[in-house]
Design a protein around this motif. Structure first.
Motif, PDB file in Angstrom:
ATOM      1  N   VAL A  54      38.593  49.319  34.234  1.00  0.00           N
ATOM      2  CA  VAL A  54      39.814  48.671  34.711  1.00  0.00           C
ATOM      3  C   VAL A  54      39.530  47.837  35.960  1.00  0.00           C
ATOM      4  CG1 VAL A  54      42.141  49.078  35.618  1.00  0.00           C
ATOM      5  CG2 VAL A  54      41.306  50.419  33.685  1.00  0.00           C
ATOM      6  N   SER A  55      38.576  48.280  36.777  1.00  0.00           N
ATOM      7  CA  SER A  55      38.242  47.548  38.004  1.00  0.00           C
ATOM      8  C   SER A  55      37.720  46.150  37.715  1.00  0.00           C
ATOM      9  CB  SER A  55      37.197  48.325  38.818  1.00  0.00           C
ATOM     10  OG  SER A  55      37.692  49.573  39.224  1.00  0.00           O
ATOM     11  N   TRP A  56      37.183  45.949  36.508  1.00  0.00           N
ATOM     12  CA  TRP A  56      36.652  44.633  36.168  1.00  0.00           C
ATOM     13  C   TRP A  56      37.745  43.571  36.104  1.00  0.00           C
ATOM     14  CZ3 TRP A  56      31.851  43.027  36.407  1.00  0.00           C
ATOM     15  CH2 TRP A  56      30.811  43.947  36.298  1.00  0.00           C
ATOM     16  N   VAL A  57      39.007  43.958  35.892  1.00  0.00           N
ATOM     17  CA  VAL A  57      40.083  42.968  35.834  1.00  0.00           C
ATOM     18  C   VAL A  57      40.154  42.199  37.154  1.00  0.00           C
ATOM     19  CG1 VAL A  57      42.567  42.629  35.596  1.00  0.00           C
ATOM     20  CG2 VAL A  57      41.413  44.342  34.183  1.00  0.00           C
ATOM     21  N   THR A  58      40.250  42.944  38.254  1.00  0.00           N
ATOM     22  CA  THR A  58      40.319  42.309  39.566  1.00  0.00           C
ATOM     23  C   THR A  58      38.992  41.669  39.946  1.00  0.00           C
ATOM     24  OG1 THR A  58      41.909  44.007  40.214  1.00  0.00           O
ATOM     25  CG2 THR A  58      40.981  42.662  41.963  1.00  0.00           C
ATOM     26  N   SER A  59      37.890  42.325  39.600  1.00  0.00           N
ATOM     27  CA  SER A  59      36.576  41.795  39.966  1.00  0.00           C
ATOM     28  C   SER A  59      36.290  40.462  39.296  1.00  0.00           C
ATOM     29  CB  SER A  59      35.482  42.808  39.585  1.00  0.00           C
ATOM     30  OG  SER A  59      35.589  43.965  40.347  1.00  0.00           O
ATOM     31  N   SER A 111      42.740  36.691  30.619  1.00  0.00           N
ATOM     32  CA  SER A 111      43.942  36.067  31.189  1.00  0.00           C
ATOM     33  C   SER A 111      43.943  36.121  32.712  1.00  0.00           C
ATOM     34  CB  SER A 111      45.196  36.731  30.619  1.00  0.00           C
ATOM     35  OG  SER A 111      45.158  38.141  30.817  1.00  0.00           O
ATOM     36  N   ILE A 112      43.958  37.341  33.268  1.00  0.00           N
ATOM     37  CA  ILE A 112      43.953  37.463  34.728  1.00  0.00           C
ATOM     38  C   ILE A 112      42.589  37.077  35.289  1.00  0.00           C
ATOM     39  CG2 ILE A 112      44.181  39.049  36.679  1.00  0.00           C
ATOM     40  CD1 ILE A 112      46.197  40.633  35.128  1.00  0.00           C
ATOM     41  N   GLY A 113      41.520  37.605  34.658  1.00  0.00           N
ATOM     42  CA  GLY A 113      40.179  37.393  35.190  1.00  0.00           C
ATOM     43  C   GLY A 113      39.743  35.941  35.178  1.00  0.00           C
ATOM     44  N   LEU A 114      39.819  35.288  34.013  1.00  0.00           N
ATOM     45  CA  LEU A 114      39.281  33.936  33.884  1.00  0.00           C
ATOM     46  C   LEU A 114      40.314  32.844  34.158  1.00  0.00           C
ATOM     47  CD1 LEU A 114      36.915  34.271  30.768  1.00  0.00           C
ATOM     48  CD2 LEU A 114      36.331  34.299  33.196  1.00  0.00           C
ATOM     49  N   VAL A 115      41.467  32.916  33.479  1.00  0.00           N
ATOM     50  CA  VAL A 115      42.444  31.826  33.606  1.00  0.00           C
ATOM     51  C   VAL A 115      43.070  31.811  35.001  1.00  0.00           C
ATOM     52  CG1 VAL A 115      44.549  30.811  32.673  1.00  0.00           C
ATOM     53  CG2 VAL A 115      42.905  31.901  31.133  1.00  0.00           C
ATOM     54  N   THR A 116      43.636  32.953  35.423  1.00  0.00           N
ATOM     55  CA  THR A 116      44.231  33.001  36.762  1.00  0.00           C
ATOM     56  C   THR A 116      43.169  32.820  37.839  1.00  0.00           C
ATOM     57  OG1 THR A 116      46.026  34.443  36.012  1.00  0.00           O
ATOM     58  CG2 THR A 116      45.557  34.429  38.369  1.00  0.00           C
ATOM     59  N   GLY A 117      41.995  33.416  37.646  1.00  0.00           N
ATOM     60  CA  GLY A 117      40.908  33.250  38.614  1.00  0.00           C
ATOM     61  C   GLY A 117      40.494  31.796  38.767  1.00  0.00           C
ATOM     62  N   LEU A 118      40.446  31.061  37.650  1.00  0.00           N
ATOM     63  CA  LEU A 118      40.105  29.637  37.712  1.00  0.00           C
ATOM     64  C   LEU A 118      41.188  28.863  38.458  1.00  0.00           C
ATOM     65  CD1 LEU A 118      38.306  27.264  36.906  1.00  0.00           C
ATOM     66  CD2 LEU A 118      39.511  27.177  34.709  1.00  0.00           C
ATOM     67  N   GLY A 119      42.449  29.207  38.203  1.00  0.00           N
ATOM     68  CA  GLY A 119      43.528  28.544  38.941  1.00  0.00           C
ATOM     69  C   GLY A 119      43.425  28.783  40.429  1.00  0.00           C
ATOM     70  N   TRP A 120      43.113  30.003  40.825  1.00  0.00           N
ATOM     71  CA  TRP A 120      42.945  30.319  42.247  1.00  0.00           C
ATOM     72  C   TRP A 120      41.781  29.543  42.857  1.00  0.00           C
ATOM     73  CZ3 TRP A 120      43.743  36.246  41.303  1.00  0.00           C
ATOM     74  CH2 TRP A 120      45.116  36.526  41.332  1.00  0.00           C
ATOM     75  N   ALA A 121      40.729  29.307  42.067  1.00  0.00           N
ATOM     76  CA  ALA A 121      39.588  28.537  42.579  1.00  0.00           C
ATOM     77  C   ALA A 121      40.004  27.107  42.916  1.00  0.00           C
ATOM     78  CB  ALA A 121      38.457  28.523  41.549  1.00  0.00           C
TER      79      ALA A 121
END
Length: 482
Positions: A54-59, A111-121
């Motif tokens: 589960v920790s991998w989601v945020t990581s 979704s959270i890891g890649l898509v949202t993470g890319l948006g934050w970048a």
């Protein structure tokens, strides 16, 4: 009509509105990342997965945000920070909305890891680089104020997310969060670009063939990443030190709520731990920036001190076995970690120079992603093996202290005065360029002027007219030399 042309960094003015944009962006980026730990227990129970998985989601979200930072730098340089941050806000919102329909951890990773993470970048790097371009003497204070949004958001988001989960389940809470993230687009409107006098000669090229050659695929890659920084010892040592620090830095913010649940605290008590930790964090960020700008202590020495205290505070977290004692340990960690984080970015221009700050920030965050990617899963793995987060916190402290010691390898670390090669480069850039232009003018003949000379003279002429007329500008469209 052109933009205003500044002789030097304004250290204020519209820059404070850019700081406000950075404040709000950090609320909706790092503040949300920290508060996602409230969803940790619900994800574990719903998907019936281990803590490490589960920790991998945020990581993955943090790693993607940092790994894709050079993309944010390149797009920001090409299309401007404002439009890129708006696109990032939409992307981050879509990723969080898609996560609300997740049926497996793989879905959450994507979704959270890649898509949202890319948006934050696309949001983080152009915003922080724009702040650095507006400030010099007050840069640490401006950065600290922008990062204050992290602590304030953590204080309010943790109980808010817990309330939303109880009211609408975690799926409904993620949908509400996706709507909140659209406010990143509003923040982007405040990112007004700034035009500096020393950058004008570089705007055009009098060697079109060379410029076209550099516009190839490899030229675009090296331009976006500024790979020449990899040969700079100061930059590499600094990046190594902070990568070690970030491996342990985020662990308490991700696992402190779950640690409280393991100790028998209620859901709201565990969420309150994270909220209370954000109070000293919020106070320490602008205080650290203000203290750095006083120049009583070199910024790198102040960074070293805060990192040592942060490492020690991580060793104190396992000692908290009741709510009051764990809260006291969390408050101390929040104070130390809050003082540390603004110096991560305010010290970087002193190492690479303000002229390379946009690309350097992207490359710096990309290399930093290793720590953000490995830290939380390693902490979760240790919890799975030992049944407690005590070992995780102590190992995190070791990483932070190791990064502190690595700072000792920086060139000039033990010097008493600040060494700022970037500032010297800015100061002498126009003089060197003028000398080159004079040499080329002699070779070409007295009747020839280069395109760069013409551009510089035009900017100065427009600015002189503005000063002569003394007419204030409301929208910043009229040129004025500051």
């Amino acid at each position: 009509m052109g933009q205003r042309v500044y002789r030097e960094l304004p250290d204020g003015g519209w820059g404070w509105m850019v700081v406000l944009a950075g404040f709000l962006n950090n609320c909706l980026l790092v503040g949300v990342v920290r508060s996602l730990s409230v969803f940790f227990v619900d994800f574990t129970q719903h998907f019936q997965e281990s803590s490490s998985r589960v920790s991998w989601v945020t990581s993955i979200a943090m790693a993607t945000q940092q790994l894709a930072s050079p993309l944010g730098s390149a797009l920001g340089k090409r299309y401007g920070a404002r439009s890129v941050v708006m696109a990032g806000g939409v992307l981050a919102s879509l990723g969080m909305f898609a996560a609300s329909f997740g049926q497996s951890l793989l879905h959450m990773y994507l979704s959270i890891g890649l898509v949202t993470g890319l948006g934050w970048a696309l949001v983080f790097t152009p915003t922080m680089a724009t702040i650095s371009r507006y400030f010099d003497k007050r840069r640490a204070l401006a950065t600290g104020l922008a990062f204050t949004g992290v602590g304030i958001a953590s204080f309010f988001f943790s109980p808010l997310f817990r309330l939303l989960i109880d009211e609408y389940t975690w799926r409904g809470a993620l949908q509400v969060l996706s709507a909140i993230l659209l406010n990143l687009c509003v923040c982007a409107a405040l990112l007004r670009p700034i035009r500096l006098l020393q950058n004008l000669p570089a705007a055009t090229s009098q060697h079109p063939d060379r410029a076209n050659k550099a516009s190839g695929c490899w030229g675009n890659v090296t331009s976006a990443l500024d790979l020449g920084l990899l040969r700079q010892r100061g930059f590499m040592v600094y990046t190594l030190a902070l990568t070690l620090m970030t491996t342990g830095y985020f662990v308490p913010y991700i696992h402190l709520v779950a640690h409280g649940k393991n100790l028998g605290f209620t859901d709201y008590e565990a969420a309150l731990l994270l909220s209370l930790t954000s109070i000293p964090d919020t106070v320490a960020r602008p205080f650290s920036g203000w203290l750095s700008d006083l120049k009583l202590v070199r910024s790198i020495h102040l960074l070293f001190l805060w990192s040592i205290l942060s490492g020690v505070s991580l060793f104190l977290l396992p000692l908290g076995r009741t709510f009051p004692t764990l809260m006291a340990a969390g408050l101390f960690y929040g104070l130390c970690a809050g003082g540390l984080s603004p110096l991560f970015f305010s010290t970087l221009p002193d190492i690479v120079g303000i002229g390379r700050i946009l690309n350097a920030t992207g490359l710096f965050l990309m290399l930093l992603s290793v720590g953000g990617l490995l830290g939380p899963p390693l902490s979760g793995l240790l919890e799975d093996r030992t049944g407690s987060y005590n070992t995780s916190f102590m190992v995190s402290g070791v990483f932070v202290l190791a990064g502190s010691l690595a700072l000792l390898l920086l060139p000039g670390f033990f010097a008493r005065t600040e060494q700022r090669p970037g500032a010297r480069a800015i100061r002498h850039h126009s003089a060197r360029h003028a000398a080159r232009e004079n040499d080329q003018s002699r070779a070409q003949g007295p009747g020839t002027r280069t395109g760069q000379q013409h551009q510089l003279e035009t900017a100065l002429a427009d600015s002189g007219k503005q000063l002569k007329n003394s007419q204030p500008s409301d929208d910043g469209a009229t040129p004025s030399l500051r």
